[in-house]
Design a protein around this motif. Structure first.
Motif, mmCIF file in Angstrom:
data_model
loop_
_atom_site.group_PDB
_atom_site.id
_atom_site.type_symbol
_atom_site.label_atom_id
_atom_site.label_comp_id
_atom_site.label_asym_id
_atom_site.label_seq_id
_atom_site.Cartn_x
_atom_site.Cartn_y
_atom_site.Cartn_z
ATOM 1 N N ILE A 103 0.774 -1.358 0.045
ATOM 2 C CA ILE A 103 -0.109 0.234 0.077
ATOM 3 C C ILE A 103 0.845 1.334 0.001
ATOM 4 C CG2 ILE A 103 -1.864 1.168 1.501
ATOM 5 C CD1 ILE A 103 -2.972 -1.350 2.338
ATOM 6 N N LEU A 133 -3.945 2.256 7.652
ATOM 7 C CA LEU A 133 -3.259 1.633 6.633
ATOM 8 C C LEU A 133 -2.289 0.698 7.192
ATOM 9 C CD1 LEU A 133 -2.456 4.774 4.067
ATOM 10 C CD2 LEU A 133 -4.150 2.948 3.681
ATOM 11 N N PHE A 134 -1.671 0.875 8.577
ATOM 12 C CA PHE A 134 -0.992 -0.175 8.875
ATOM 13 C C PHE A 134 -1.699 -1.461 9.121
ATOM 14 C CE2 PHE A 134 2.045 3.476 9.965
ATOM 15 C CZ PHE A 134 3.392 2.829 9.887
ATOM 16 N N THR A 174 -2.281 -3.050 5.812
ATOM 17 C CA THR A 174 -1.016 -3.583 5.344
ATOM 18 C C THR A 174 -0.311 -4.902 5.921
ATOM 19 O OG1 THR A 174 -0.473 -1.118 4.707
ATOM 20 C CG2 THR A 174 1.177 -2.807 4.172
ATOM 21 N N LEU A 193 4.304 -1.113 3.471
ATOM 22 C CA LEU A 193 3.798 0.299 3.329
ATOM 23 C C LEU A 193 4.770 1.444 3.028
ATOM 24 C CD1 LEU A 193 1.337 2.048 4.179
ATOM 25 C CD2 LEU A 193 2.052 2.372 6.352
ATOM 26 N N VAL A 245 4.457 -4.694 9.674
ATOM 27 C CA VAL A 245 4.643 -4.236 8.427
ATOM 28 C C VAL A 245 6.066 -3.637 8.090
ATOM 29 C CG1 VAL A 245 3.742 -1.840 7.225
ATOM 30 C CG2 VAL A 245 2.268 -3.205 8.690
#
Lengths: 600, 166
Positions: free
Chosen positions: A346, A380-381, A384, A389, A427
């Protein structure tokens, strides 16, 4: 002949009449020589056959040579074996008018008297001869048939030998030419396969001959489908791309499908081993292209190796480079070369976002954490997790977010906004910036400890003007992509156009180059891209080789750069964005971030 | 006047009767008519300064239906073996009859003619085979009753040999 004493015996005259009726001449020997006399009246044929008087003594040996021979043969029987009956077998003799007749003689002894019986056996002879003639004619016919069959067999054997020899010659030729060939019948079944081909597919001919051709080649499904489409086209053609034989020793082959000149329903498939060529091609591609990155300049080759190196580890990587140099492509290349390639990748742009927005985007939030947070949201973390990321423009993130990010890097956990409970995340962080983060640290806009955390490894992408040698290859690649998208067929690049592209400074780097190529393809009226097809600024920009604005960005305040670009563009934001090599949207975000008035 | 009995021996349909007819009458018939039993033809020859009358015994062809009677051979001064060039098996028959004749008559003169030389392309008997027989001391002729090729020479040569042997 002695008169009979039995009351049942035939009278002498009756016996003689009977013999005459049967057509048999009965002669009694007189003495011990060849002299005989006829008993009774001779049969009718006697007078037309022999010149003798029935009443006189007859020298039988002189009647016919055969009778002389027969008398000699019968002598011992008459002399020593009165019970023996000697038969002459048939013989031929011409009568007084030269007509050939058949006779048979019998020698016997009766009442101690040597007798000679002579019969004319024409009728019986004719019957026997007819039967024997038929039998022998059939035998001759059979012999003729056998001979004909033998000749046919010899002819076929010869033809087979010639065909076999020709086949062997063809095979030898195919081997010598290193050609692999398959011939199929009208049903698409294999009728011939060359030894070379058998060696490639590692199967005995018994498992291939008679089988549908598509089953005889060990191919992956995509290749099989491709081959089938070429086959179904029904016209002789060469395969558009090599196929991969998935045998023990994988092999790349090119193929041609031809109609058999002898029969249009039969096909001849010629296979060519292109494994070595394919390997060389792959090596070349490997050197000129890495994932979506294009270039074979020493700087790019060094970067490809660096990407491979960092992909093997899980370290955070800082990717530096001017805008448009392909920092996200590098991030993707690292991800897809790494063990995390099957997990999400991402990309997040950190520029131009407020603290809360960016924090929420990255770490998520709890419902009610801030105005508008109407529901729980994971960042997002969390999305992902297990993957990579990519934080673009990391130099632009607010200080508060930097702190949270540092915590993630240290503790491998995040805390959603509005929550207190940390959550573990796995991540890998890849970051990119066009800033000089060292200067940002000195200015106090970027945390030093975060910088050290994200810059465990670093990759610096050179600007396009520093790797001009890659421009022809990039143009070729981009041209292929753009033509595929637009459906236009551009085959050539005019030398003047290439010169134009090679001398331009490309402040927007590869992204700008791609835009220029797209523009040119859309503008082109022929299959060759002329200088006039390219954007006007390429043709009218002064060919100085001074570093463009963005090159100075490592040493100049971003706000100053923005203001200078706007000044140079006389307030035209589109032109300013071009000068900076950024999009209009990015320009807007940066103007907002630096509180520069954006009013027209 | 010298009179000599000679016999023609061979398998069926090899052309014995045709050879005799060609030699005696100078005629030939394409029609095959099998011989049953014995037909005796007489032919007078002048060999050198000697008048010779040949009593030519045209014997039936040897095959499964008719076997040769040894008695017919008795009194022969010599014999002619006849084979059909187009049938290899007839040479085998001729060789077998030769054995029979030799055992019956002793070592009397004989000649072999391979008939049907007018159809040489169809022959199954090759020159090497004939050479083998010549090597054994056989007098071997090739000829054709149909064309007359080699026929007078055949009879003349045997007669000469008979006279020499006498």
């Amino acid at each position: 002949m002695a008169p009979s004493s039995s009351p049942n015996s035939l009278p002498q005259n009756m016996l003689e009449a009977l013999l005459q009726k049967l057509g048999t001449a009965v002669l009694a020997r007189v003495g011990t020589g060849n002299t005989f006399h006829l008993i009774g009246d001779p049969p009718p044929w006697w007078a037309t056959t022999f010149k003798t008087s029935p009443e006189s003594l007859i020298d039988v040996g002189s009647l016919a040579p055969f009778l002389q021979h027969f008398l000699d043969e019968s002598e011992s029987a008459w002399r020593t074996d009165p019970d023996r009956v000697v038969r002459s077998g048939p013989w031929s003799h011409r009568d007084l008018t030269s007509i050939l007749h058949q006779f048979e003689a019998t020698a016997l002894t009766a009442s101690h008297r040597p007798l000679l019986l002579i019969e004319r056996v024409d009728e019986r002879f004719d019957q026997i001869q007819t039967l024997l003639q038929q039998a022998r004619d059939q035998r001759l016919h059979h012999i003729d048939q056998v001979k004909t069959h033998e000749r046919t067999q010899t002819s076929l054997t010869g033809s087979l030998a010639i065909a076999t020899q020709e086949r062997d010659d063809v095979l030898a030729l195919l081997q010598h030419l290193d050609l692999a060939a398959i011939v199929t019948n009208q049903e698409g079944r294999v009728t011939f396969i060359s030894p070379r081909c058998l060696a490639w597919i590692e199967r005995p001919s018994t498992r291939v001959i008679g089988q549908p051709w598509e089953q005889s080649l060990p191919l992956e499904s995509a290749d099989r489908k491709h081959l089938r489409q070429t086959w179904d086209a029904l016209t002789p053609q060469r395969g558009r791309r090599p196929l991969r034989l998935t045998s023990t020793t994988p092999r790349w082959i090119e193929y041609e499908i031809h109609a058999d000149p002898q029969s249009s329903e039969r096909r001849i498939i010629l296979l060519h081993d292109r494994t070595e060529v394919q390997h060389l091609r792959q090596q070349l591609d490997h050197q000129t292209q890495f994932h979506d990155l294009v270039g074979r300049s020493p700087a790019m080759l060094q970067i490809y190796q660096l990407v491979r190196d960092v992909a093997r580890v899980d370290s955070t990587v800082l990717i530096e480079g001017e805008t448009g140099t392909g920092k996200e492509l590098i991030a993707r290349a690292i991800h897809y070369s790494s063990p995390r390639k099957d997990r999400p990748f991402i990309a997040a742009n950190c520029a131009g976002l407020t603290d809360s927005l960016l924090g929420s985007q990255l770490f998520g939030h709890k419902r009610g954490a801030f105005t508008g947070a109407i529901d729980d949201h994971h960042g997002l973390f969390e999305s992902t997790d297990g993957g990579t990321l990519f934080l673009d423009e990391i130099g632009d993130i607010p200080t508060s977010v930097q702190t949270s990010l540092l915590r993630v890097l240290q503790e491998k956990e995040i805390t959603r906004l509005g929550e207190t409970r940390p959550r573990k995340v796995n991540v890998r962080i890849l970051a990119a910036t066009h800033h000089n983060l060292n200067e940002d640290v000195i200015r106090g806009t970027f945390r030093a400890d975060l910088l050290y955390r994200i810059r465990v490894a670093r990759i610096h992408l050179p600007p396009l003007r520093d790797r001009r040698d890659d421009i022809p290859l990039l143009v070729q690649t981009l041209l292929g992509q753009v033509c595929a998208t637009t459906g236009k067929a551009i085959t050539d690049l005019h030398p003047d156009s290439l010169h134009l592209l090679m001398t331009y400074s490309w402040p927007g780097n590869v992204r700008e180059l791609k835009s220029a190529v797209e523009f040119a393809v859309i503008s082109a009226r022929t299959t060759c891209l002329m200088p006039s097809d390219f954007p006007e600024e390429l043709r009218h920009t002064q060919r100085d080789h001074r570093p463009p604005f963005s090159l100075e960005s490592h040493h100049t305040e971003p706000k100053t750069l923005l203001l200078r670009a706007l000044q140079q563009a006389q307030g035209n934001r589109t032109e300013a964005a071009k000068i900076l090599g950024i999009s209009r949207a990015t320009l807007y975000r940066r103007l907002l971030a630096h509180r520069i008035d954006v009013a027209e | 006047m010298i009179q000599k009995k000679i016999c023609l021996l061979g398998g069926f349909a090899v052309g014995k009767t045709s050879l005799v007819r060609r030699f005696v009458t100078g005629m030939f018939s394409e029609l095959y008519q099998t011989t049953i039993g014995v037909t005796i033809e007489k032919k007078a020859l002048l060999v050198g300064d000697q008048d010779v009358t040949l009593m030519i015994w045209d014997l039936y062809g040897e095959d499964d239906f008719q076997k040769m009677r040894e008695s017919y051979l008795r009194g022969s001064s010599g014999y002619i073996l006849v084979a059909d060039g187009m049938r290899r098996s007839t040479l085998d028959t001729a060789e077998a009859l030769h054995q029979l004749a030799q055992s019956t008559l002793g070592p009397v003169p004989f000649v072999l003619i391979v008939n049907k030389a007018d159809q040489l392309k169809e022959w199954e008997i090759d020159e090497a085979t004939l050479a083998r027989l010549r090597h054994k001391g056989w007098l071997v002729f090739t000829g054709s009753a149909k064309t007359g090729e080699g026929v007078p020479e055949l009879f003349m040569r045997l007669t000469q040999t008979l006279l020499e042997a006498a």
